[in-house]
Design a protein around this motif. Structure first.
Motif, short mmCIF file in Angstrom:
data_model
loop_
_atom_site.label_atom_id
_atom_site.label_comp_id
_atom_site.label_asym_id
_atom_site.label_seq_id
_atom_site.Cartn_x
_atom_site.Cartn_y
_atom_site.Cartn_z
N ASP A 1 0.85 -1.20 0.00
CA ASP A 1 0.00 0.00 0.00
C ASP A 1 0.88 1.24 0.00
N SER A 2 1.22 1.71 -1.20
CA SER A 2 2.17 2.82 -1.34
C SER A 2 1.64 4.15 -0.84
N ILE A 3 0.32 4.36 -1.00
CA ILE A 3 -0.29 5.63 -0.58
C ILE A 3 -1.57 5.28 0.17
N PRO A 4 -1.49 5.08 1.49
CA PRO A 4 -2.60 4.48 2.25
C PRO A 4 -3.74 5.44 2.61
N ILE A 5 -4.23 6.15 1.62
CA ILE A 5 -5.30 7.11 1.86
C ILE A 5 -6.61 6.40 2.25
N GLN A 6 -6.91 5.29 1.60
CA GLN A 6 -8.17 4.61 1.91
C GLN A 6 -8.19 4.11 3.34
N TYR A 7 -7.07 3.57 3.80
CA TYR A 7 -7.00 3.08 5.18
C TYR A 7 -7.23 4.23 6.16
N PHE A 8 -6.62 5.37 5.91
CA PHE A 8 -6.77 6.49 6.83
C PHE A 8 -8.20 7.04 6.83
N GLN A 9 -8.81 7.06 5.67
CA GLN A 9 -10.20 7.49 5.61
C GLN A 9 -11.09 6.53 6.40
N ASN A 10 -10.80 5.25 6.27
CA ASN A 10 -11.58 4.24 7.01
C ASN A 10 -11.38 4.35 8.53
N LEU A 11 -10.24 4.91 8.95
CA LEU A 11 -9.98 5.12 10.37
C LEU A 11 -10.72 6.34 10.91
N GLY A 12 -11.31 7.10 10.01
CA GLY A 12 -12.06 8.27 10.46
C GLY A 12 -11.41 9.61 10.18
N TYR A 13 -10.31 9.59 9.45
CA TYR A 13 -9.68 10.85 9.04
C TYR A 13 -10.39 11.34 7.78
N GLU A 14 -11.33 12.25 7.98
CA GLU A 14 -12.20 12.68 6.88
C GLU A 14 -11.49 13.64 5.93
N LYS A 15 -10.58 14.43 6.46
CA LYS A 15 -9.79 15.35 5.64
C LYS A 15 -8.35 14.90 5.67
N ASN A 16 -7.71 14.86 4.52
CA ASN A 16 -6.33 14.37 4.48
C ASN A 16 -5.46 15.21 3.57
N ILE A 17 -4.26 15.50 4.07
CA ILE A 17 -3.20 16.09 3.26
C ILE A 17 -2.34 14.93 2.79
N ILE A 18 -2.09 14.84 1.50
CA ILE A 18 -1.27 13.77 0.94
C ILE A 18 0.00 14.39 0.35
N VAL A 19 1.15 13.88 0.78
CA VAL A 19 2.42 14.34 0.22
C VAL A 19 2.99 13.21 -0.64
N LEU A 20 3.07 13.47 -1.94
CA LEU A 20 3.61 12.51 -2.89
C LEU A 20 5.05 12.88 -3.24
N THR A 21 5.80 11.94 -3.79
CA THR A 21 7.20 12.21 -4.10
C THR A 21 7.50 12.10 -5.60
N GLN A 22 6.44 12.07 -6.40
CA GLN A 22 6.57 12.12 -7.85
C GLN A 22 5.62 13.18 -8.39
N ALA A 23 5.97 13.75 -9.54
CA ALA A 23 5.14 14.79 -10.16
C ALA A 23 3.82 14.20 -10.68
N LYS A 24 2.89 15.06 -11.02
CA LYS A 24 1.54 14.62 -11.36
C LYS A 24 1.49 13.69 -12.57
N GLU A 25 2.41 13.86 -13.51
CA GLU A 25 2.39 13.06 -14.74
C GLU A 25 2.89 11.63 -14.51
N TYR A 26 3.53 11.38 -13.39
CA TYR A 26 4.19 10.09 -13.16
C TYR A 26 3.20 8.94 -13.06
N ARG A 27 3.56 7.83 -13.71
CA ARG A 27 2.87 6.56 -13.53
C ARG A 27 3.92 5.47 -13.42
#
Length: 285
Positions: A164-190
């Motif tokens: 789970d590289s970016i565990p946003i779903q887990y944190f939302q399920n824990l009750g964190y309704e608002k989240n700041i996400i810090v990524l380490t690649q630019a938007k175009e990256y896949r």
């Protein structure tokens, strides 16, 4: 009042971008209710929760070329490219002392994401006592092929980014309704397929579920990025990511390039700060 979460992607030495973002946050006294970090993100989260601005970068600057910190010599001698005892014992307890007391009193909750090599599934480990739970941070940052499997409480663990590289779903399920996400690649990256799969299959042949997770990692990662882009448009997450494509590797040792990426993280955080405050205060950015 909704809980505010902070989700930190890994990326090896690309994590210096995250250091810059977090140092800006700390400079402006911006702290969340909870933090979840993956790999390098888990490491840098520790100094954020202990409110030690600049500590993560100082460690990088002081010890990057120290053979005890990261070297082929360490890999051959110990099975870990990153010297585990030096990083998780000597540095926090002797050389760049970790503020255990502030960490404990911060009120923030910290989670480190690891991958269970037997099941191939993510383990989301609460880190409350850093003298003990640092083992989970170490496991989260233990890169396949470059680290020994870390055993914690009967589980065999490696890099959390596999499951789970970016565990946003887990944190939302824990009750964190608002989240700041810090990524380490630019938007175009896949992410593309892993070219080291033949070696991975041989090395981890006793752990077929882990091999499967490695094989499918790029699929899950790219799907998560698509989901995050939708959340960002809907206004449920606030994403800070490199404004320019990141050209350094996971094991980069060029200090000039690393410093530039750190400063990019700091500046990107500064550029987004007003919009971020609006997001936190329920206003539309």
């Amino acid at each position: 009042m909704s809980k505010l979460g902070l989700v930190l992607e890994g990326g090896g030495m690309r994590g210096v971008y995250t250091m810059g973002v977090l140092d800006y946050f700390m400079e402006h006294n911006l702290y969340t209710d909870g933090v979840i970090g993956v790999s390098a993100g888990a490491c840098h989260a520790c100094s954020y929760v202990s409110k030690q601005r600049g500590r993560a970068w100082r460690i990088n600057e002081r010890f990057l070329n120290d053979k005890r910190y990261m070297s082929m010599q360490s890999l051959i001698k110990t099975g870990d490219l990153f010297g585990a005892d030096f990083i998780y014992n000597v540095i926090p307890n002797e050389l760049e002392v970790f503020d255990y007391d502030t960490f404990h009193k911060s009120g923030m909750k910290l989670y480190a994401v690891c991958t269970d090599v037997e099941s191939g599934k993510a383990v989301y480990a609460p880190c409350m006592d850093m003298k003990k739970d640092i083992a989970y941070v170490r496991a989260s940052a233990s890169l396949p092929l470059l680290s020994k499997i870390v055993e914690v409480n009967g589980k065999k663990l490696l890099d959390g980014g596999v499951a789970d590289s970016i565990p946003i779903q887990y944190f939302q399920n824990l009750g964190y309704e608002k989240n700041i996400i810090v990524l380490t690649q630019a938007k175009e990256y896949r992410k593309g397929k892993n070219n080291l799969m033949p070696i991975i299959k041989r090395t981890y042949r006793k752990y077929p579920e882990f091999v499967k997770a490695m094989q499918e990692r790029h699929i899950h990662y790219n799907r998560t990025l698509d989901e995050i882009n939708l959340m960002e448009k809907e206004g449920s997450v606030f994403v800070i990511r490199p404004s320019q494509p990141v050209e350094i590797g996971r094991l980069e040792k060029n200090m000039h390039a690393l410093r530039a990426l750190y400063e990019q993280g700091y500046q990107d955080a500064a550029n987004h700060y007003e919009a971020l405050l609006q997001f936190i205060n329920n206003e539309r950015p």
